[in-house]
Design a protein around this motif. Structure first.
Motif, short mmCIF file in Angstrom:
data_model
loop_
_atom_site.label_atom_id
_atom_site.label_comp_id
_atom_site.label_asym_id
_atom_site.label_seq_id
_atom_site.Cartn_x
_atom_site.Cartn_y
_atom_site.Cartn_z
N ARG A 36 0.87 -1.19 0.00
CA ARG A 36 0.00 0.00 0.00
C ARG A 36 0.89 1.22 0.00
O ARG A 36 1.74 1.37 0.87
CB ARG A 36 -0.88 0.00 1.25
N ASP A 42 -3.86 2.29 -4.71
CA ASP A 42 -3.55 1.03 -4.03
C ASP A 42 -4.24 -0.18 -4.64
O ASP A 42 -3.78 -1.31 -4.48
CB ASP A 42 -3.89 1.15 -2.53
N ARG A 71 5.65 2.25 -5.68
CA ARG A 71 5.81 1.04 -4.84
C ARG A 71 7.29 0.72 -4.64
O ARG A 71 7.71 0.33 -3.55
CB ARG A 71 5.08 -0.13 -5.50
#
Ligand code: SF4
Ligand code: SF4
Length: 448
Positions: A36, A42, A71
Motif C-alpha cells: 500500500r 492502491d 511502490r
C-alpha cells in the motif's frame, strides 16, 4: 491429467507448475508484492490496460509504471537504500510528475477506475512551497490584471513575429529552453484583440436572451484565428445572430476563469478561491440560474463540472441550480434545431479532446459534424494530445510524442476542415499535423 501431461511432455517443458503442480501451496508462493503506497492507486494490480491511453507512454512513464515506481520507492525506503531511493525520486519528478498531463484518460481504461492523474495532482500539491502557493493565490486574486498582461504579451509576441519573421519567437524560446525555464512559444498563438483592445464591454446579439456566453480565458487571450478569420468569440456570436439566439457576455468576464490553470498544477488554495468566485459570478450572470451558461472550451467546462468539492456550502447550493453547458451540448441541443444549414463540407476530421471523452460528449460532437459534412473521420489513434492547458508550452516533447500517432494518421489524407473543441489542443494538433485545427463553431458558421 497428470498421466496425460507426462505422456505428451515427458521433460515437463510446457508451462511447468502451472495448473498441474505437486506443491499444495503453489497458489500463495512467488506472489508479486503490491504494498500500500497511495490511497488513489492502491487497488492497482499492474495489469497495464491503462497504458495505451497515456500521452506520455512513449517518452517517460505510463500510469502503471507511475504506480510501480511509487511502490518501488517504498520498498527502497523500507530497505534503507537511501542512495537509490534519492536517485529514483529525483527521476520521478520529470518522468512521473512533470510529464503527466493529468487528463485522467487512464481511468477510462482501468478496470478498477484508477485515475493516476489524481495521484499526480496530489503529489504536485505536496511539492509546492508556501511561496509558490502564495504566488498562485495572488495570481488567482488578480486574475483580471494577469489575464490582461498575458493578452498583451501574446499580442506583443505576434508583433515581434511580424517584424522579425513568423517563427522568430518560437526559435528564440526553443533556443532559451535548455538554459532557462521559459515556455515554448507556439506559432498558433494569436491574441484575440490588439494590445490596447478590450472585450470587456457587454455584448449581445439583439435577440431575446437564451444563454450567458462565458468565453474562457484562453479564448479571450489567444482565441484569434490562425487563418485570419474572426476570433472564436465573434464567430460564436455570429452563429447566435444567424439562429436568433440571444447571447450575453457579462461585463466583468475578464476576471473570470474556470480554475483549471490552478487545479491541474495542484494549487488548491488558488483553485478553491477561483472556483468559488466563478460560481458566484455565474449565479449573478444567469440571474440565479434562470439561463444556461455556455463555455467554449471543453476542458474548462469539465473543470467547472467537477469543482463542487471545493465550494462553500452556500456556493454548492448555487452550483446545484446552475446549468453549465459545453459548446458541444449547446450547439446540438439549442443551435442546430434553430438553424437552417445552407452548405456542407465534403470530408472533415475531428479531434475529440479528452475532457469530451470523459464527459461522454464524443457522440454529440460527431452528431454535430455529421450534420455539417458528408464524411466525418475520427482517427483511430485519436487520444490525449498531452497539452493539458499549458503543459505543452513547458514540456513540448510530451505533446510532440503524444500527437504523433494521430498526426501520422491524419496526414494520410487532405481534409476540407480540421475541428475540435478546445483552443490549446487545436493549437497543438495544428502544429503536429501542419493544418489549421479550429473550433467546430467555425464549421457551424460556414455552413449556416
Ligand atoms: S493522467 Fe494522463 S498522462 Fe497522467 S498517467 Fe493518466 S493517462 Fe497518463
Ligand atoms: S489499468 Fe488500472 S489496475 Fe491496471 S495497471 Fe492501469 S491503473 Fe493499474
Amino acid at each position: 491429467m497428470k498421466s496425460l501431461k507426462e505422456v505428451i511432455d515427458p521433460d515437463n517443458l510446457l508451462n511447468p507448475g502451472v495448473i498441474i503442480n505437486d506443491d499444495k501451496r503453489a497458489h500463495v508462493r512467488n506472489l508479486k508484492e503490491l504494498p500500500r503506497v497511495e490511497e488513489e492507486v492502491d487497488k492497482c494490480m499492474e495489469c497495464g490496460f491503462c497504458e495505451y491511453k497515456c500521452p506520455s507512454r512513449n517518452i517517460t512513464l505510463t500510469p502503471r509504471r507511475r504506480i510501480v515506481v511509487r511502490r518501488e520507492l517504498l520498498k527502497l525506503s523500507r530497505d534503507g537504500n537511501k542512495k537509490q531511493y534519492k536517485e529514483l525520486l529525483d527521476q520521478y519528478q520529470y518522468d512521473g510528475l512533470d510529464t503527466c498531463a493529468v487528463d485522467g484518460l487512464c481511468a477510462t481504461a482501468c478496470p478498477v477506475d484508477i485515475n493516476t492523474g489524481t495521484l499526480v495532482k496530489r503529489l504536485r500539491r505536496e511539492n509546492h512551497s508556501e511561496f509558490a502557493n502564495g504566488v498562485a493565490l495572488s495570481v488567482a486574486k488578480n486574475f483580471g490584471t494577469v489575464s490582461a498582461v498575458v493578452r498583451a504579451g501574446v499580442a506583443a509576441g505576434n508583433m515581434v513575429n511580424r517584424i522579425f519573421g513568423s517563427s522568430a519567437l518560437h526559435k528564440l524560446t526553443k533556443g532559451l529552453k535548455p538554459v532557462l525555464p521559459v515556455p515554448l512559444w507556439s506559432n498558433q498563438m494569436h491574441a484575440s484583440v490588439g494590445l490596447s483592445g478590450s472585450i470587456s464591454r457587454s455584448r449581445n446579439t439583439g435577440h431575446k436572451t437564451l444563454a450567458v456566453y462565458f468565453p474562457t480565458c484562453i479564448t479571450r487571450n489567444m482565441g484569434a484565428s490562425a487563418d485570419g478569420k474572426p476570433n472564436t468569440i465573434d464567430t460564436f456570436l455570429h452563429v447566435a445572430e444567424k439562429t436568433g439566439i440571444g447571447f450575453v457576455i457579462p461585463d466583468d468576464i475578464q476576471s473570470a476563469c474556470c480554475g483549471q490553470l490552478f487545479s491541474s498544477k495542484g494549487f488548491n488554495k488558488a483553485f478553491t478561491l477561483t472556483a468559488n468566485e466563478t460560481i458566484e459570478k455565474l449565479w449573478k450572470w444567469t440571474e440565479e440560474g434562470s439561463f444556461p451558461v455556455v463555455l467554449d472550451i471543453t476542458s474548462c467546462t469539465f473543470t467547472l463540472h467537477h469543482c463542487r468539492s471545493v465550494l462553500t456550502e452556500q456556493n454548492k447550493e448555487k452550483f446545484d441550480h446552475l446549468k453549465i453547458l459545453d459548446s458541444i451540448d449547446f450547439i446540438l441541443d439549442y443551435v442546430l434545431p434553430r438553424a437552417s444549414i445552407k452548405s456542407r463540407k465534403k470530408e472533415i476530421v475531428l479531434h475529440p479532446v479528452c475532457s469530451l471523452q470523459k464527459m461522454g460528449l464524443e457522440t454529440k460532437f460527431i452528431a454535430i459534424a455529421s450534420q455539417l459534412a458528408d464524411k466525418v473521420d475520427v482517427p483511430l489513434h485519436a487520444g490525449c494530445c498531452g497539452m493539458a492547458g499549458d503543459r505543452g508550452f513547458w514540456f513540448p516533447e510530451l505533446t510532440k510524442s503524444a500527437t504523433q500517432p494521430e498526426a501520422d494518421e491524419v496526414r494520410q489524407k487532405e481534409y476540407d476542415g480540421y475541428y475540435s473543441s478546445a483552443k490549446t489542443c487545436e493549437m497543438n494538433m495544428s502544429d503536429a499535423v501542419g493544418r489549421n485545427y479550429e473550433s467546430i463553431v467555425y464549421l457551424l458558421d460556414e455552413c449556416l
